[in-house]
Design an enzyme around this catalytic site. Structure first.
Site, PDB file in Angstrom:
ATOM      1  N   ASP A 233       0.432  -0.985   0.104  1.00  0.00           N
ATOM      2  CA  ASP A 233       0.517   0.212  -0.190  1.00  0.00           C
ATOM      3  C   ASP A 233       1.127   1.218   0.290  1.00  0.00           C
ATOM      4  O   ASP A 233       2.312   0.781   0.057  1.00  0.00           O
ATOM      5  CB  ASP A 233      -1.051   0.197   0.873  1.00  0.00           C
ATOM      6  CG  ASP A 233       0.221  -0.189   2.461  1.00  0.00           C
ATOM      7  OD1 ASP A 233       1.144  -0.027   2.469  1.00  0.00           O
ATOM      8  OD2 ASP A 233      -0.704  -0.357   3.604  1.00  0.00           O
ATOM      9  N   ASP A 235       1.724   4.516   2.347  1.00  0.00           N
ATOM     10  CA  ASP A 235       0.880   5.497   3.870  1.00  0.00           C
ATOM     11  C   ASP A 235       1.489   6.998   3.400  1.00  0.00           C
ATOM     12  O   ASP A 235       2.891   7.150   3.462  1.00  0.00           O
ATOM     13  CB  ASP A 235       1.793   4.576   4.436  1.00  0.00           C
ATOM     14  CG  ASP A 235       1.464   2.827   4.524  1.00  0.00           C
ATOM     15  OD1 ASP A 235       0.289   2.712   4.989  1.00  0.00           O
ATOM     16  OD2 ASP A 235       2.879   2.566   4.409  1.00  0.00           O
ATOM     17  N   ASP A 330      -3.112   4.368   2.676  1.00  0.00           N
ATOM     18  CA  ASP A 330      -3.589   5.134   4.663  1.00  0.00           C
ATOM     19  C   ASP A 330      -3.298   6.319   4.224  1.00  0.00           C
ATOM     20  O   ASP A 330      -1.838   6.671   4.007  1.00  0.00           O
ATOM     21  CB  ASP A 330      -2.881   4.353   5.346  1.00  0.00           C
ATOM     22  CG  ASP A 330      -3.545   2.677   5.286  1.00  0.00           C
ATOM     23  OD1 ASP A 330      -4.415   2.496   4.715  1.00  0.00           O
ATOM     24  OD2 ASP A 330      -2.573   1.933   5.772  1.00  0.00           O
TER      25      ASP A 330
END
Ligand code: DCT
Ligand code: MG
Length: 406
Positions: A233, A235, A330
């Protein structure tokens, strides 16, 4: 400040005690003095671990065993292997014989046994057995879906599911919104995010955040801050020196609304802040923080140059090739005076964070988490404007993000 940190491996740390200003009385005969070998710390926050792993043949094997113990909820044995992985990753040389592991922390008999097998036979029977194990394979597959943890994986396994297609087509299964999104974008999400894609997401995030808070700091954290080329992902940590609390509180809502309007928001889970100013740092080593955050799936369009590779062959019934990729993102927002703590916590690696907290409590009687550092002896919170200041409070030599890949 603090104890010397072991920066290199034992091979590079051997220094002759011969001092040219004070000639060794045995010089010219035989130098029998032992080398001054510094030991490697049991704490990852006192080791420098870059992304260059010289012991991948061992760490890959141990990752499989650690995962399997995690799936069996045998947390202690899982941690044993995670710690061994972390120590092996910091060595500046490849272990070629068990002798090379002498004096290393966390390399116990169980770990050594498997290393010996790998050194001698090139593979470990135990690892092979895990890879062939049906429960391991199913758990690995199920937990690779965004939104699926051990509980759901266990449920699906017990219900007799073995493939994602069977889960997708079962109409009686109740899936969470997160799991539905996870299955829907599975192929994109399982394909790692590249550094180039992370940079493209950074531009998207900065653009959106600066629309509402022009003075905000938008910092990429997680693996990409540590210099990794790929991640699962992207962040980000966001803070603003000038924003009122209310502006800060509304930021993620505004940013995600904007993306929704632009058709870029594929999934959004916004978690409200439960942050309180005077709360003591958490005692739990793996506790999540209390900042406002959102777990997203964003639609990232490919650049024009890369589009060609996505074009379908002629005769394809798809009118247009997919011009975008789903990416997990995120976002975390923290108050400006907590920025250093949040940045240190969100930069990882997980093992590095665990050991920072463990070191703080066991060696310094201090409690560290993503919000604050508390000195239990003096009964005061220690403030910090930068990560360097937090390391200094802890009596640790500063470790750069690129050396925190423990
Ligand atoms: N983190 C933590 N404890 C947790 C979860 C996360 O300390 N329980 C920290 C460490 C890394 C950071 O947050 C971001 O988490 P991930 O994205 O899961 O890790 P990563 O290092 O960015 O790895 P990946 O490349 O897989 O995204
Ligand atoms: Mg990450």
């Amino acid at each position: 400040v603090g104890k010397p940190v072991d920066t290199k491996g034992k091979y590079q740390l051997m220094e002759s005690r011969v001092d040219s200003a004070n000639p060794d009385p045995t010089a010219g005969t035989l130098n029998i003095l032992p080398p001054t070998t510094k030991t490697i710390s049991q704490y990852a926050c006192q080791r420098r671990t870059t992304i260059n792993n010289h012991n991948q043949r061992f760490t890959d094997a141990f990752e499989i065993l650690a995962k399997n113990y995690e799936f069996k909820e045998n947390d202690d044995t899982c941690l044993t292997f995670m710690r061994a992985i972390s120590v092996l990753k910091c060595l500046p040389f490849e272990v070629v014989s068990l002798k090379d592991t002498e004096g290393l922390p966390w390399i116990g008999d169980e770990v050594k046994g498997i290393m010996e097998e790998i050194i001698e036979d090139g593979e470990s029977l135990e690892v092979q057995a895990v890879l062939n194990d049906e429960r391991y394979q199913s758990f690995k597959l199920f937990t690779s879906v965004f939104g699926v943890g051990l509980k759901t994986a266990d449920k699906w396994y017990r219900m007799g599911f073995r493939t994602l297609n069977k889960i997708r087509s079962d109409k009686t299964l109740k899936l969470t919104k997160m799991q539905k999104a996870g299955l829907c974008y599975y192929e994109d999400l399982i394909d790692c995010v590249s550094k180039a894609e992370a940079d493209a997401v950074s531009l998207l995030v900065q653009d959106a955040v600066w629309t509402f808070l022009p003075d905000a700091l938008v910092t990429i954290t997680g693996g990409f801050r540590r210099g990794k080329e790929f991640g699962h992902d992207v962040d980000f940590l966001i803070t603003s020196p000038g924003a009122e609390k209310e502006q800060e509180d509304q930021l993620l809502q505004k940013v995600t609304n904007l993306w929704k309007k632009q058709g870029l928001l594929l999934y959004c889970d916004l978690i409200e802040s439960t942050f309180e100013d005077l709360k003591l740092p958490s005692r739990k080593i793996d506790a999540l923080d209390h900042f406002q955050k959102c777990f997203l799936i964003l639609k990232l369009y490919h650049h024009k140059e890369d589009k060609r590779k996505w074009e379908m062959p002629t005769g394809s019934n798809e009118s247009e090739a997919k011009s975008w990729k789903a990416i997990r993102v995120d976002l975390v927002v923290c108050p400006y005076d907590r920025y250093a703590f949040a940045l240190l916590g969100w930069s990882g690696s997980r093992q590095f964070e665990r050991d920072l907290r463990r070191y703080a409590i066991h060696e310094k009687k201090m409690m560290l988490d993503n919000h604050a550092l508390y000195d239990k002896t003096k009964k005061i919170f220690l403030k910090a404007k930068s990560e360097e200041e937090i390391f200094a409070h802890l009596g640790l030599e500063y470790i750069q993000p690129s050396e925190r890949n423990a």
